[in-house]
Design an enzyme around this catalytic site. Structure first.
Site, short mmCIF file in Angstrom:
data_model
loop_
_atom_site.label_atom_id
_atom_site.label_comp_id
_atom_site.label_asym_id
_atom_site.label_seq_id
_atom_site.Cartn_x
_atom_site.Cartn_y
_atom_site.Cartn_z
CG HIS A 50 -1.22 -4.82 7.80
ND1 HIS A 50 -1.37 -5.06 9.15
CD2 HIS A 50 -2.20 -4.40 7.27
CE1 HIS A 50 -2.45 -4.40 9.64
NE2 HIS A 50 -3.02 -4.00 8.32
CB SER A 105 29.79 -7.24 -1.96
OG SER A 105 30.28 -8.60 -1.56
CE LYS A 154 25.16 -7.90 -1.69
NZ LYS A 154 23.97 -8.01 -1.12
CD GLU A 214 22.15 -1.73 4.18
OE1 GLU A 214 21.63 -2.66 3.56
OE2 GLU A 214 23.43 -1.72 3.94
#
Ligand code: ARG
Length: 464
Positions: free
Chosen positions: A163, A284, A290, A297
């Site tokens: 979970h 970024s 970043k 992804e």
């Protein structure tokens, strides 16, 4: 090529009284995407011509002219000099028309005893067989990378989750070997699909077979097929082999997508379990700090494309009566897309995994939080004669107490633990450690480092 040879500029134009509408030509052409089958088309044509020569349908001179002509065409295509024409619809007619332009009469005889229907089915099977072999090679590299990483990190402790809540500590290597097992099944599925892909449909001709004395087994041997298809109608019609491959590819993507999700989480500053190599990340344009996990992804995102390809292929087939229908031309783009996407994704993982840096301290720290050894305390009580359900309740109360104190179980005093059960003794602290917890799960499939080391060695020998 004269007009009598090719009425309306089409090899099939004889019974037509007008040329094809430009809209239809643009709508129905497939050469813009099926030209990638050129090598398979040429290999199939060469084998077919040789077979016709042996059967006495073509002379030796004709066979030689065809084979040499096709070789030159292949060089032209590979050199980027071939003039593809949408007027000639597809890869098959483009190559055949060019052959006839080059070698004359013999070129016109190549299509004897076959149809584009069995030709295209052959080309796609050949193409897919090669794609499966390349993909399997990349999966093998990924397996090697996973086993290397697993061996390196056998003794690194990380939290295991259920979970997405800290559950029990596990070896980082054990977690990697879970991924490894998925690749084993992925490769087994591909090997199984390959058996059904690698059967020769050529000889089915349009749908019913051909009147020439063809030798299908000879063609199959020439092209490396394991055998020939049994039924001509089925041969030109079904694309279940493409669907099976895309289903296997979907499962591979599903696995990669789950790993991607984990890597994205682990690379975040909140988890901080791993560092992905800079060359597999991007920055970024606005936030200078970043470093984004774009590869996982994108793999997670591209998984949807492959599921879409599977749905497209299943839907493509469901309404088709036997035998060949032009619908089947629509098999190529989803199949090629599935091949390209899964191959790129697996290759990227195989390249990236060896360079993942495991932040052992952060993993360990996370494993030590969240009462991950609570089950070990329950098991300890059971060993001292407490029924499991009672032990569960004792540990529940201990956890509640520790939470109120803002401490972990291992940080409680013996006397504090003894409030909940008088069987608890000094030896309890051995089971509350991360190492103790791991080492106790000492059976095949368990996370004890001793077991993980043996499992990694077995995994290495299972890579074939
Ligand atoms: N381009 C076609 C395909 O991909 C080749 C077979 C065409 N056959 C036909 N009878 N129109 O399926």
């Amino acid at each position: 090529m004269s007009n009598t040879d090719n009425p309306h500029g089409k090899p099939w134009g004889g019974r037509f009284s007008e040329g094809t509408d430009a809209l239809v030509e643009a709508f129905s052409e497939s050469v813009s995407f099926d030209r990638r089958l050129y090598a398979q088309d040429i290999a199939g044509s060469k084998a077919h011509a040789r077979m016709l020569g042996r059967a006495g349908v073509l002379s030796d001179t004709e066979v030689t002219a065809i084979v040499e002509g096709l070789d030159v065409i292949q060089q032209e295509i590979e050199g980027g000099h071939f003039n593809w024409s949408t007027r000639l619809e597809d890869v098959h007619m483009n190559i055949e028309a060019c052959l006839t332009d080059r070698i004359g009469e013999a070129g016109k005889k190549l299509h004897t005893g076959r149809s584009r229907n069995d030709q295209v089915a052959t080309d796609v099977r050949l193409y897919l067989r090669e794609a499966i072999d390349v993909l399997d090679g990349e999966l093998k590299k990924l397996q090697q990378a996973l086993v290397d990483l697993a061996e390196r990190e056998v003794d690194s402790v990380m939290p295991g989750f259920t979970h997405l809540q800290v559950a029990q500590p596990v070896s980082f290597g054990h977690h990697m070997l879970a991924w490894f097992e998925m690749t084993v099944r992925d490769r087994a599925r591909l090997a199984d699909v390959r058996k059904r892909v690698n059967v020769l449909p050529l000889g089915a001709a349009a749908l019913a077979g051909t009147t020439y004395p063809i030798d299908r087994v000879f063609v199959a041997e020439q092209l490396g097929f394991d055998g020939v298809t049994e039924n001509s109608l089925d041969s030109v019609s079904d694309r279940d082999f493409a669907i099976e491959f895309t289903a296997a590819a979907s499962l591979i993507m599903m696995h990669l997508s789950r790993w991607s999700e984990e890597l994205i989480l682990w690379a975040s500053s909140q988890f901080g379990f791993v560092n992905l190599p800079d060359r597999f990340c991007t920055g970024s344009s606005i936030m200078p700090q970043k470093k984004n996990p774009d590869v996982p992804e994108l793999v997670r995102g591209k998984t949807g494309r492959v599921y879409g390809d599977l749905t497209a292929l299943l839907t493509l087939m469901k309404g088709q009566p036997l035998a060949y229908n032009r619908d089947n031309q629509e098999d190529k783009e989803p199949l090629f897309d599935a091949i390209d996407t899964v191959l790129a994704s697996v290759s990227l993982f195989a390249a990236m995994i060896p360079h993942i840096e495991v932040k052992r301290e952060a993993c360990r720290k996370a494993a030590a939080q969240g009462f991950s050894t609570a089950t070990d305390l329950a098991d300890y009580l059971v060993r001292k004669g407490v029924p499991f359900r009672d032990a569960h309740a004792v540990v529940g109360r201990s956890v509640q107490f520790a939470m109120q104190q803002g401490r972990d179980l291992a940080e409680l005093e013996l006397s504090e633990l003894q409030q909940f059960s008088d069987v608890i003794a000094e030896d309890v602290f051995e089971v509350l450690t991360l190492e103790g917890s791991l080492a106790a799960r000492n059976h095949i499939g368990g996370t004890a480092p001793e077991q993980v080391r043996a499992a990694a060695a077995r995994a290495r020998s299972r890579i074939t």
